[in-house]
Write a protein that holds these residues in place. Sequence first.
Motif, PDB file in Angstrom:
ATOM      1  N   THR A  78       0.803  -1.291  -0.001  1.00  0.00           N
ATOM      2  CA  THR A  78      -0.421   0.147  -0.148  1.00  0.00           C
ATOM      3  C   THR A  78       0.506   0.679  -0.217  1.00  0.00           C
ATOM      4  O   THR A  78       2.028   1.550   0.770  1.00  0.00           O
ATOM      5  CB  THR A  78      -0.704   0.326   1.240  1.00  0.00           C
ATOM      6  N   GLN A  79       0.431   2.304  -0.696  1.00  0.00           N
ATOM      7  CA  GLN A  79       0.903   3.419  -0.903  1.00  0.00           C
ATOM      8  C   GLN A  79       2.246   4.391   0.818  1.00  0.00           C
ATOM      9  O   GLN A  79       1.244   3.936   1.444  1.00  0.00           O
ATOM     10  CB  GLN A  79       0.231   3.953  -1.350  1.00  0.00           C
ATOM     11  N   PRO A  80       2.796   3.647   1.296  1.00  0.00           N
ATOM     12  CA  PRO A  80       3.842   4.522   2.473  1.00  0.00           C
ATOM     13  C   PRO A  80       3.830   6.014   2.494  1.00  0.00           C
ATOM     14  O   PRO A  80       4.093   6.618   1.788  1.00  0.00           O
ATOM     15  CB  PRO A  80       4.816   4.046   2.353  1.00  0.00           C
ATOM     16  N   VAL A  81       3.093   5.836   3.551  1.00  0.00           N
ATOM     17  CA  VAL A  81       2.972   7.626   4.156  1.00  0.00           C
ATOM     18  C   VAL A  81       4.753   8.197   5.294  1.00  0.00           C
ATOM     19  O   VAL A  81       4.024   7.584   6.272  1.00  0.00           O
ATOM     20  CB  VAL A  81       2.375   8.040   4.756  1.00  0.00           C
ATOM     21  N   PRO A  82       5.214   8.835   5.067  1.00  0.00           N
ATOM     22  CA  PRO A  82       6.643   8.597   5.320  1.00  0.00           C
ATOM     23  C   PRO A  82       6.519   9.908   6.397  1.00  0.00           C
ATOM     24  O   PRO A  82       5.923  11.142   6.390  1.00  0.00           O
ATOM     25  CB  PRO A  82       7.731   9.848   4.405  1.00  0.00           C
ATOM     26  N   LEU A  83       6.525   9.321   7.942  1.00  0.00           N
ATOM     27  CA  LEU A  83       6.141  10.165   8.841  1.00  0.00           C
ATOM     28  C   LEU A  83       7.285  11.285   9.394  1.00  0.00           C
ATOM     29  O   LEU A  83       7.542  11.997   9.609  1.00  0.00           O
ATOM     30  CB  LEU A  83       6.133   9.459  10.715  1.00  0.00           C
ATOM     31  N   SER A  84       8.480  10.815   8.702  1.00  0.00           N
ATOM     32  CA  SER A  84       9.995  10.975   9.377  1.00  0.00           C
ATOM     33  C   SER A  84      11.250  10.127   8.295  1.00  0.00           C
ATOM     34  O   SER A  84      11.086   9.611   8.146  1.00  0.00           O
ATOM     35  CB  SER A  84      10.377  11.234  11.331  1.00  0.00           C
ATOM     36  N   VAL A  85      11.817  11.149   7.972  1.00  0.00           N
ATOM     37  CA  VAL A  85      13.037  10.528   7.186  1.00  0.00           C
ATOM     38  C   VAL A  85      13.781  11.664   7.416  1.00  0.00           C
ATOM     39  O   VAL A  85      13.839  12.102   7.492  1.00  0.00           O
ATOM     40  CB  VAL A  85      12.472  10.826   5.364  1.00  0.00           C
ATOM     41  N   MET A  86      15.236  10.782   8.278  1.00  0.00           N
ATOM     42  CA  MET A  86      16.483  11.343   8.705  1.00  0.00           C
ATOM     43  C   MET A  86      17.248  11.151   8.159  1.00  0.00           C
ATOM     44  O   MET A  86      17.813  10.477   7.071  1.00  0.00           O
ATOM     45  CB  MET A  86      16.569  11.053  10.222  1.00  0.00           C
ATOM     46  N   ALA A  87      17.847  12.619   7.367  1.00  0.00           N
ATOM     47  CA  ALA A  87      18.936  12.734   7.032  1.00  0.00           C
ATOM     48  C   ALA A  87      19.798  13.445   6.650  1.00  0.00           C
ATOM     49  O   ALA A  87      20.339  14.250   7.676  1.00  0.00           O
ATOM     50  CB  ALA A  87      18.491  12.845   5.344  1.00  0.00           C
ATOM     51  N   VAL A  88      21.944  12.672   6.671  1.00  0.00           N
ATOM     52  CA  VAL A  88      22.709  13.935   6.010  1.00  0.00           C
ATOM     53  C   VAL A  88      22.289  14.912   5.431  1.00  0.00           C
ATOM     54  O   VAL A  88      22.111  14.161   4.696  1.00  0.00           O
ATOM     55  CB  VAL A  88      23.831  13.164   6.830  1.00  0.00           C
TER      56      VAL A  88
END
Length: 185
Positions: free
Chosen positions: A142-152
């Motif tokens: 199912t279509q994922p809903v990103p709540l948080s995407v931590m990145a550098v």
Amino acid sequence: MRLTHDNMMSHWRSARGLDPERSDSSVEVFEGAGVTGRLATEMRQWYLHLLDTAPLRYLVLTDIASRLQLCSEGGPFWKYTLPRETRRVTELTLKGPGRPVPVTDGADGTWAGIPGNPYVRGNSLGPRAYRSGDTLTIVSDTQPVPLSVMAVLDSGDEEYVFDESALSLIPGRISEGPLDPLQNF
């Protein structure tokens, strides 16, 4: 810690044993690169290597979930475009699973055979995520809903952002060898 290019150059010169800069004499260079240009190149290469490889305790993480753009969807593969300045995606949390989804760097080809294998590629209960270039692919039924995407993120040539403790990783005198920020570990 946020440093401007000039502030970082000051730390860099000091660590490399080239401080203080002499202002009572001058040298004219007619050919070749100047010392400051060479130091700036070394400093930039060291910084990018730090962002790509250093333990997370030395870096500043930014949540980029609101900046992701869904660029394609097909079957269980949902592709999101990452911001241009993304160097590393360290953690992904989706609505639903309730736990972080590990993000694999797909640039080295490690996930090449996974999309065709329904047993390991991921689903809505156990999604998988792969980063390749500027694309984050999330495998879910199912279509994922990103709540948080931590990145550098790389803030560019004019700003250096990292934890203050990373200053200790600046290599010492020029004769000490490679510019690997983690050479002391």
